[in-house]
Design a protein around this motif. Structure first.
Motif, PDB file in Angstrom:
ATOM      1  N   PRO A   1      57.360  61.878 126.314  1.00 27.55           N
ATOM      2  CA  PRO A   1      56.443  62.614 127.189  1.00 27.55           C
ATOM      3  C   PRO A   1      56.455  64.121 126.970  1.00 27.55           C
ATOM      4  O   PRO A   1      55.511  64.822 127.370  1.00 27.55           O
ATOM      5  N   LEU A   2      57.497  64.637 126.318  1.00 26.09           N
ATOM      6  CA  LEU A   2      57.582  66.074 126.055  1.00 26.09           C
ATOM      7  C   LEU A   2      56.915  66.465 124.745  1.00 26.09           C
ATOM      8  O   LEU A   2      56.854  67.660 124.423  1.00 26.09           O
ATOM      9  N   ASN A   3      56.411  65.491 123.985  1.00 23.41           N
ATOM     10  CA  ASN A   3      55.818  65.783 122.681  1.00 23.41           C
ATOM     11  C   ASN A   3      54.722  66.850 122.724  1.00 23.41           C
ATOM     12  O   ASN A   3      54.655  67.707 121.829  1.00 23.41           O
ATOM     13  N   PRO A   4      53.819  66.853 123.727  1.00 24.58           N
ATOM     14  CA  PRO A   4      52.773  67.886 123.741  1.00 24.58           C
ATOM     15  C   PRO A   4      53.318  69.307 123.880  1.00 24.58           C
ATOM     16  O   PRO A   4      52.599  70.269 123.622  1.00 24.58           O
ATOM     17  N   TYR A   5      54.581  69.418 124.267  1.00 26.02           N
ATOM     18  CA  TYR A   5      55.145  70.752 124.539  1.00 26.02           C
ATOM     19  C   TYR A   5      56.255  71.130 123.565  1.00 26.02           C
ATOM     20  O   TYR A   5      56.938  72.145 123.755  1.00 26.02           O
ATOM     21  N   LEU A   6      56.429  70.338 122.504  1.00 26.68           N
ATOM     22  CA  LEU A   6      57.561  70.548 121.600  1.00 26.68           C
ATOM     23  C   LEU A   6      57.552  71.924 120.947  1.00 26.68           C
ATOM     24  O   LEU A   6      58.611  72.512 120.685  1.00 26.68           O
TER      25      LEU A   6
END
Length: 533
Positions: free
Chosen positions: A258-263
């Motif tokens: 779920p954190l992929n868009p903010y990596l």
């Protein structure tokens, strides 16, 4: 047949023993029934039947001597039964979770709520309590104990002391090595281990509380960023998340998906150590000015911490709670508990009315969100169905009876939900970025054992605790605009992120990031300081 059994059990006394024989039998059965975990760990030191036999015999004699001193008159049976009940409770936690009953464990007990206690009670608890607690207690009540004359009691005591001494001195080097290299093993020895731990906790709690020790009285906020926005820092205190199960650390499952868009804007610190293996120690230490070697359990009650320094420097500090309390860290700042049900709430409850609360401040702010996270043993109760990626899951609370696969599955689902919660928090901050300088810091309080070497949960004595209980996830979300306005080189941060870090870095890093100047600030522990332009 049933009538004979009933008449037998209905007799005033089933057994008759003199006090010497009773003490000898009681001591021997205490070692046999309640100290299997102790002897299992002792055997790991030396698998030698002669060493183990000598250890058993010497402990039997020492325990017999203790019983001879303590068990007298009308107090004999009540005290013997009380210790049996305590031994049964201790055995349950040591046997099922391989838990060492040190003072830190009992400090945790004092801060445990009813919901967590309920998690630990199950059918196995009932069976163990009946077989190892109630049944022996009943047999003690049905035993007629005749006081032995004083002279034979003294002789028996001296004989026990002599046997224990000869065994220890006869193999002095091995005994010395065993005691020196297994100091924490005493916490598995019933009843002396937990009695000593309880006495230590009583001393801590009974110690007179001094006046509040104030710190950083010279603290001042000095603006150094390039815009006129207020600062909004979100500090997420994770619960029982271990680094080994974070895909950001290299775990094979995408638990942080779920954190992929903010990596792009996340800096992950891949080698981070906690300063405790329990919430009762790690959370106060996390916010303390003292590093782990200097931190003293209980000092958080009468010593100011990071939150006090932030508030006295002009920041609004708010603690939002979804766990069992802030461990006295938030005693002097505003506390909110959005979970009003009396049961467990999902962590996203802490984001309710988030925007509205942020609009109220009108000043720099630090918001602490204390997660329920991955607290065991009821992992499955701390995430929604949408986070249940991995099945089958362990629904039991007595882990040894779950498969390793199902236990890891349910734990990984809880980590996945933490990632969902962090992603929601970042999204909230992005929506407020036109009004605030926003940044999110996440760090877990401690890790967790999932059956490695027969260990479960956490709270093992720190010096001998496995790395799974001390290696923790730590990340910072920081947008490019934030980095630019604060003069921080994110590439530099990412380069340094692989270096060893610990919870000791938090106090000084947040002071440095928030622009607070004080004589107790240590730039060497500030993770942002080396990367500021």
């Amino acid at each position: 047949m049933l009538k004979k059994l009933f008449n037998f059990l209905n007799k005033p006394f089933i057994f008759t023993l003199d006090s010497i024989k009773f003490n000898l039998l009681y001591a021997g059965l205490t070692l046999i029934l309640y100290n299997g975990v102790f002897f299992k760990h002792a055997a790991e030191f030396r698998e030698d039947i002669w060493f183990m036999s000598g250890l058993f015999l010497s402990l039997w004699m020492i325990l017999f001597l203790a019983c001879s001193i303590l068990f007298h008159g009308r107090l004999r049976k009540p005290l013997a039964i009380f210790l049996v009940i305590c031994n049964a409770l201790a055995f349950y936690f040591m046997f099922l979770y391989n838990a060492a009953l040190d003072k830190i464990m009992f400090l945790n007990v004092l801060r445990t709520d009813a919901a967590e206690v309920k998690d630990l009670l199950n059918l196995k608890f009932l069976v163990i309590f009946v077989l190892f607690g109630l049944l022996p207690s009943y047999l003690i009540t049905k035993t007629q104990i005749i006081a032995s004359p004083l002279k034979p009691q003294i002789k028996a005591g001296f004989a026990a002391l002599l046997v224990a001494s000869l065994i220890a001195l006869g193999n002095f080097q091995t005994t010395h090595r065993f005691l020196d290299s297994n100091r924490n093993l005493r916490y598995y020895l019933a009843p002396s281990g937990y009695i000593g731990s309880i006495i230590s906790v009583i001393k801590i709690k009974a110690k007179p509380r001094p006046d509040l020790i104030k710190i950083a009285e010279d603290a001042q906020t000095q603006k150094y960023w390039k815009n006129n926005k207020k600062n909004l820092f979100i500090f997420v205190v994770g619960e029982t998340a271990r680094a080994a199960n974070f895909s950001l650390r290299g775990y094979h499952r995408p638990t942080n998906e779920p954190l992929n868009p903010y990596l792009k804007d996340i800096i992950y610190y891949s080698d981070t150590t906690s300063c405790g293996t329990s919430t009762a120690i790690a959370v106060p230490c996390l916010f303390s000015k003292d590093s782990r070697p200097q931190f003293k359990a209980g000092s958080e009650i009468y010593t100011e911490n990071l939150l006090d320094v932030m508030e006295k420097s002009g920041y609004k500090v708010l603690w939002r709670e979804n766990n069992t309390g802030c461990q006295n860290v938030c005693d002097r700042v505003e506390l909110e508990d959005p979970c009003k049900t009396g049961k467990f709430c999902l962590d996203e409850v802490m984001l309710q009315n988030f925007d509205e609360r942020m609009q109220d401040f009108g000043k720099d702010a630090l918001i602490v969100l204390h997660q329920r996270g991955s607290h065991g043993p009821a992992y499955s109760e701390h995430y929604p169905k949408s986070a249940e990626l991995y099945t089958p899951i362990c629904l039991q609370k007595d882990f040894p009876y779950c498969s390793q696969e199902s236990l890891v599955n349910v734990y990984d689902n809880s980590i996945y939900y933490t990632s969902m919660f962090l992603a929601q928090t970042i999204e909230k901050l992005q929506q407020l970025s036109d009004k605030y300088n926003t940044v999110m810091i996440y760090i877990s309080d401690h890790g967790e054992s999932l059956g490695e070497n027969g260990m479960f949960l956490h709270s093992a004595p720190y010096d001998t605790a496995p790395k799974e209980q001390k290696d923790i996830p730590f990340l910072v979300w920081m947008s490019d605009s934030f980095a630019h306005d604060f003069g921080i080189n994110k590439s530099c941060l990412k380069t340094n992120a692989a270096k060893p870090h610990s919870q000791d870095n938090i106090f000084h890093s947040i002071l440095g990031l928030s622009g607070i100047k004080t004589s107790i600030y240590n730039a060497d522990l500030d993770i942002f300081a080396p990367c500021k332009n």
